[in-house]
Design a protein around this motif. Structure first.
Motif, PDB file in Angstrom:
ATOM      1  N   PRO A 269       1.028  -1.092   0.129  1.00  0.00           N
ATOM      2  CA  PRO A 269      -0.133  -0.413   0.093  1.00  0.00           C
ATOM      3  C   PRO A 269       1.151   0.961  -0.351  1.00  0.00           C
ATOM      4  CG  PRO A 269      -0.192  -1.429   1.463  1.00  0.00           C
ATOM      5  CD  PRO A 269       0.358  -2.487   1.329  1.00  0.00           C
TER       6      PRO A 269
ATOM      7  N   ASP B  19      -1.148   4.214   1.231  1.00  0.00           N
ATOM      8  CA  ASP B  19      -1.511   5.008   2.134  1.00  0.00           C
ATOM      9  C   ASP B  19      -0.919   6.080   2.892  1.00  0.00           C
ATOM     10  OD1 ASP B  19      -3.340   2.634   0.993  1.00  0.00           O
ATOM     11  OD2 ASP B  19      -4.736   3.336   1.800  1.00  0.00           O
TER      12      ASP B  19
ATOM     13  N   THR C 118      -2.161   6.348   5.840  1.00  0.00           N
ATOM     14  CA  THR C 118      -2.263   5.642   7.338  1.00  0.00           C
ATOM     15  C   THR C 118      -2.144   3.805   7.249  1.00  0.00           C
ATOM     16  OG1 THR C 118      -4.382   5.490   6.434  1.00  0.00           O
ATOM     17  CG2 THR C 118      -4.172   7.034   7.846  1.00  0.00           C
ATOM     18  N   VAL C 119      -2.145   3.302   8.385  1.00  0.00           N
ATOM     19  CA  VAL C 119      -1.485   1.721   8.369  1.00  0.00           C
ATOM     20  C   VAL C 119      -2.771   1.198   7.927  1.00  0.00           C
ATOM     21  CG1 VAL C 119      -0.889   0.206  10.023  1.00  0.00           C
ATOM     22  CG2 VAL C 119       0.075   2.435   9.950  1.00  0.00           C
ATOM     23  N   THR C 120      -2.958   0.575   6.949  1.00  0.00           N
ATOM     24  CA  THR C 120      -4.141  -0.655   6.130  1.00  0.00           C
ATOM     25  C   THR C 120      -4.123  -1.470   7.102  1.00  0.00           C
ATOM     26  OG1 THR C 120      -2.952  -1.293   4.400  1.00  0.00           O
ATOM     27  CG2 THR C 120      -3.896   1.026   4.737  1.00  0.00           C
ATOM     28  N   SER C 121      -5.163  -2.058   7.023  1.00  0.00           N
ATOM     29  CA  SER C 121      -5.370  -4.149   7.224  1.00  0.00           C
ATOM     30  C   SER C 121      -4.740  -4.928   6.733  1.00  0.00           C
ATOM     31  CB  SER C 121      -6.506  -4.633   7.192  1.00  0.00           C
ATOM     32  OG  SER C 121      -6.686  -4.596   5.604  1.00  0.00           O
ATOM     33  N   TYR C 122      -4.057  -4.523   5.304  1.00  0.00           N
ATOM     34  CA  TYR C 122      -2.581  -4.928   4.787  1.00  0.00           C
ATOM     35  C   TYR C 122      -1.446  -5.011   5.799  1.00  0.00           C
ATOM     36  CZ  TYR C 122      -0.071  -6.421   1.146  1.00  0.00           C
ATOM     37  OH  TYR C 122       1.586  -7.179   0.694  1.00  0.00           O
ATOM     38  N   ASP C 123      -0.864  -3.760   6.036  1.00  0.00           N
ATOM     39  CA  ASP C 123       0.254  -3.854   6.918  1.00  0.00           C
ATOM     40  C   ASP C 123      -0.341  -3.892   7.851  1.00  0.00           C
ATOM     41  OD1 ASP C 123       0.590  -1.517   5.446  1.00  0.00           O
ATOM     42  OD2 ASP C 123      -0.140   0.402   5.809  1.00  0.00           O
ATOM     43  N   GLU C 124      -0.882  -4.295   8.433  1.00  0.00           N
ATOM     44  CA  GLU C 124      -1.406  -4.894   9.869  1.00  0.00           C
ATOM     45  C   GLU C 124      -1.355  -6.334   9.956  1.00  0.00           C
ATOM     46  OE1 GLU C 124      -4.901  -4.354  11.241  1.00  0.00           O
ATOM     47  OE2 GLU C 124      -5.133  -1.650  11.950  1.00  0.00           O
TER      48      GLU C 124
ATOM     49  N   ARG D 194       7.965   0.487   2.159  1.00  0.00           N
ATOM     50  CA  ARG D 194       6.659   0.507   3.068  1.00  0.00           C
ATOM     51  C   ARG D 194       7.407   0.032   3.976  1.00  0.00           C
ATOM     52  NH1 ARG D 194       1.927   3.159   3.009  1.00  0.00           N
ATOM     53  NH2 ARG D 194       0.378   2.445   4.530  1.00  0.00           N
TER      54      ARG D 194
END
Length: 90
Positions: free
Chosen positions: A15, A17, A19-25, A73
């Motif tokens: 990503p 974005d 902001t932190v995304t669910s993918y990042d998490e 990222r």
């Protein structure tokens, strides 16, 4: 937040974005593995094969862009202080 998977499938690009995304998490462990490998000087092709599950011999362009975007990222997450915060929530 549930514990992130240890070896999740990855998208071709991470990503972008702000902001932190669910993918990042879901990919906290992936990001940490990429940063560790870079710090240890591991060849990017080996990292792509093991961490991102992409064969750099058969898909060199996809492998390189996936590696670069995910490493970028991971660095962004670290620079923003988010990687450690997300990892600690686990």
């Amino acid at each position: 937040m549930p514990t992130p998977p240890l070896d999740p499938d990855v998208a071709d690009l991470a990503p972008k974005d702000t902001t932190v995304t669910s993918y990042d998490e879901q990919h906290v462990v992936t990001y940490m593995r990429l940063l560790q490998a870079e710090g240890e000087g591991v060849d990017w092709r080996e990292v792509v094969r093991i961490v991102l599950h992409i064969d750099p011999e058969h898909e060199p362009d996809r492998a390189r862009s996936a590696y670069q975007s995910h490493l970028s990222r991971a660095k962004w997450m670290t620079e923003q202080g988010r990687l450690l915060r997300v990892a600690r929530k686990s």
